[in-house]
Motif scaffolding. Structure first.
Motif, PDB file in Angstrom:
ATOM      1  N   HIS A   4       0.934  -1.213   0.179  1.00 52.35           N
ATOM      2  CA  HIS A   4       0.025   0.029   0.086  1.00 52.35           C
ATOM      3  C   HIS A   4       0.772   1.446   0.064  1.00 52.35           C
ATOM      4  N   HIS A  14      -6.043  -2.577   3.366  1.00 49.82           N
ATOM      5  CA  HIS A  14      -5.835  -1.212   2.459  1.00 49.82           C
ATOM      6  C   HIS A  14      -4.746  -1.388   1.401  1.00 49.82           C
ATOM      7  N   HIS A  24       4.077   7.338   3.464  1.00 50.22           N
ATOM      8  CA  HIS A  24       5.104   6.100   3.403  1.00 50.22           C
ATOM      9  C   HIS A  24       4.680   5.075   2.364  1.00 50.22           C
ATOM     10  N   ALA A  39       4.450   0.830   1.637  1.00 46.87           N
ATOM     11  CA  ALA A  39       4.506  -0.421   2.327  1.00 46.87           C
ATOM     12  C   ALA A  39       4.727  -1.771   1.395  1.00 46.87           C
ATOM     13  N   TYR A  75       9.112   0.227  10.468  1.00 42.88           N
ATOM     14  CA  TYR A  75       9.496   1.371   9.427  1.00 42.88           C
ATOM     15  C   TYR A  75      11.001   1.813   9.328  1.00 42.88           C
ATOM     16  N   GLU A 120       7.293   1.061   5.059  1.00 43.45           N
ATOM     17  CA  GLU A 120       6.962   0.003   5.964  1.00 43.45           C
ATOM     18  C   GLU A 120       7.176  -1.501   5.474  1.00 43.45           C
TER      19      GLU A 120
HETATM   20 FE   LIG Z   1       1.176   1.544   6.378  1.00 41.54          FE
END
Ligand SMILES: [Fe+2]
Length: 302
Positions: free
Chosen positions: A138, A179, A193, A195, A234, A244
């Protein structure tokens, strides 16, 4: 409605093409598929022609997000639907290697999107060295008008809203991952960020060891989030973007509008809700993640 179903790729402009390409191929363990004459690196996480694109530039920032589109609509018809919502798009042919046709547009938050139906799948597989995440999971972006941007993704591109954290962050998905996109309210457009999904908590531990070997400190985590229940840690990439690494993300079932049950869920069934805290485990460091949107000098401007 447009049927976006997969987060395909993120394109970064960078002042240091060598450092960022090296990070994604050697530290992250992805595969360099192609280095174009214009200096762009096309990097695959395992199957697609590219999931990360790195472009030489005089500034370092997220420049584009690619989303794969399914359903019956052609890209031309998708363009017509976008126009009905006041969004201008351009149909491009052979503008990028690996993708014969894509639709380029700027969404209301300011992010440039590429929508495409097909991408070549050279399928280089997974390397034996490096962190080697499963996939790009994501992207979290900060925008000036979060509600307008969230409405665009839900009403035009067909995303579902799966959770919120206060009035700060809205979690959206286009598939069964809890997500694939996170929209934050911020003073100006930022990438908060990006991920990548790991296989397990064991893989999470190994990833920290591999980062340490590369002298990259883990900034936060691992800890379990509330929204999505992913275990996350992170670190910074060479351009100081927040990266992430996560595992154990909730699986969303749109037909039921709840998350596939897990023993650690606070409610059963765990439905989309507004959370007050970021951390399920109560680790305070996650407050820092929210404060990122306040510290503009640390942010990557899009
Ligand atoms: Fe995240």
């Amino acid at each position: 409605m447009v049927n976006v179903f997969k987060l395909g790729y993120a394109e970064f402009c960078t002042k240091d093409i060598k450092a960022l390409t090296n990070y994604y191929t050697e530290v992250m363990g992805f595969t360099l598929i192609e280095q174009a004459d214009n200096g762009k690196s096309y990097i695959s996480s395992g199957v697609d022609h590219h999931n990360i694109v790195v472009t030489p530039s005089d500034s370092s920032h997220l420049s584009k997000i690619g989303w794969q589109v399914g359903g019956e609509l052609s890209l031309k018809e998708v363009g017509k639907q976008l126009k009905e919502h006041g969004i201008i798009s351009e149909l491009k042919t052979d503008s990028e290697p690996g993708i014969s046709q894509l639709l380029e547009l700027q969404e209301p938050g300011g992010t440039i999107l590429n929508l495409y139906k097909k991408i070549e799948t050279p399928s280089p597989g997974y390397k034996e060295s490096g962190i080697v995440p499963n996939k790009l999971g994501h992207i979290a972006i900060g925008v000036k008008d979060a509600k307008k941007t969230v409405d665009f993704y839900k009403q035009v591109l067909g995303f579902w809203e799966t959770d919120k954290i206060g009035d700060i962050a809205t979690f959206l998905t286009c598939n069964s991952d809890h997500h694939t996109l996170n929209i934050l309210q911020s003073k100006r457009p930022i990438m908060h960020h990006i991920a990548f999904e790991l296989r397990s908590f064991e893989h999470q531990k190994d990833s920290s060891d591999k980062l340490a070997k590369n002298k990259i400190p883990v900034l936060w985590g691992p800890s379990r989030h509330t929204a999505g229940h992913n275990i996350a840690s992170y670190h910074h990439d060479p351009d100081q973007h927040y990266i992430e690494l996560f595992s154990d993300l909730d699986v969303y079932i749109p037909e039921l509008d709840y998350m596939d049950p897990r023993p650690w869920h606070e409610s059963l069934p765990q439905r989309p809700k507004v959370w007050e805290e970021l951390s399920y485990w109560g680790t305070n460091f996650e407050q820092d993640l929210i404060e990122i949107v306040m510290k503009e000098e640390e942010l990557t401007i899009r």
